[in-house]
Design a protein around this motif. Structure first.
Motif, short mmCIF file in Angstrom:
data_model
loop_
_atom_site.label_atom_id
_atom_site.label_comp_id
_atom_site.label_asym_id
_atom_site.label_seq_id
_atom_site.Cartn_x
_atom_site.Cartn_y
_atom_site.Cartn_z
N ASP A 1 -0.01 2.86 2.10
CA ASP A 1 -0.22 3.24 3.49
C ASP A 1 -0.15 2.04 4.43
N GLY A 2 0.69 1.08 4.09
CA GLY A 2 0.81 -0.14 4.88
C GLY A 2 1.33 0.07 6.29
N GLU A 3 2.19 1.08 6.49
CA GLU A 3 2.71 1.31 7.84
C GLU A 3 1.58 1.71 8.79
N ARG A 4 0.71 2.60 8.34
CA ARG A 4 -0.43 3.01 9.18
C ARG A 4 -1.41 1.86 9.35
N ARG A 5 -1.65 1.12 8.27
CA ARG A 5 -2.66 0.06 8.31
C ARG A 5 -2.24 -1.13 9.15
N THR A 6 -0.96 -1.36 9.33
CA THR A 6 -0.51 -2.52 10.11
C THR A 6 -0.21 -2.19 11.57
N VAL A 7 -0.21 -0.92 11.94
CA VAL A 7 0.13 -0.57 13.32
C VAL A 7 -0.91 -1.11 14.31
N ARG A 8 -2.15 -1.24 13.89
CA ARG A 8 -3.20 -1.75 14.81
C ARG A 8 -3.02 -3.24 15.13
N ALA B 1 -5.46 -6.18 3.43
CA ALA B 1 -6.85 -6.40 3.87
C ALA B 1 -6.87 -7.30 5.10
N ALA B 2 -6.04 -8.34 5.12
CA ALA B 2 -5.97 -9.22 6.29
C ALA B 2 -5.42 -8.47 7.49
N ALA B 3 -4.42 -7.62 7.28
CA ALA B 3 -3.85 -6.84 8.37
C ALA B 3 -4.90 -5.88 8.95
N ASP B 4 -5.69 -5.26 8.06
CA ASP B 4 -6.77 -4.39 8.54
C ASP B 4 -7.72 -5.16 9.45
N LEU B 5 -8.08 -6.36 9.04
CA LEU B 5 -9.02 -7.18 9.82
C LEU B 5 -8.38 -7.65 11.13
#
Length: 104
Positions: A88-95, A27-31
């Motif tokens: 799906d952490g790889e996709r979620r952290t790429v941003r 969630a923090a990585a998404d933000l």
């Protein structure tokens, strides 16, 4: 005939605190990705993400505090990495990363 997406691999067995740790981290990585100055176009969205990040950082801290208090002093990185991949952490952290300059 209906085509269904492939079934994701099962989530590895985690303690409740480890699950909270992984969830709060993602969630923090998404933000952070939404606030990334190299990947955003508007200040308002980045501002909202930064404001929400405070609560997620607290949730991340609380999950790690709980793990430590319960005697979970070691992070089982390989297991948690598998959980991150399933979620799906790889996709979620790429941003969170800085994009490469386009070839010019």
């Amino acid at each position: 005939m209906t085509v269904h997406p492939p079934t994701p691999p099962p989530l590895p067995a985690l303690t409740r605190a480890e699950g909270a740790y992984v969830d709060a981290y993602l969630a923090a990585a998404d933000l952070l990705g939404r606030a990334n100055p190299a990947r955003t176009a508007h200040t308002y969205g980045a501002l909202r993400a930064a404001q929400a990040l405070v609560a997620q950082a607290t949730a991340l801290r609380d999950a790690l505090t709980l793990m430590h208090r319960r005697g979970e002093h070691e992070v089982h990185a390989a297991t948690l990495a598998r959980a991150l991949r399933v979620l799906d952490g790889e996709r979620r952290t790429v941003r969170v990363t800085v994009p490469h300059d386009p070839p010019g």
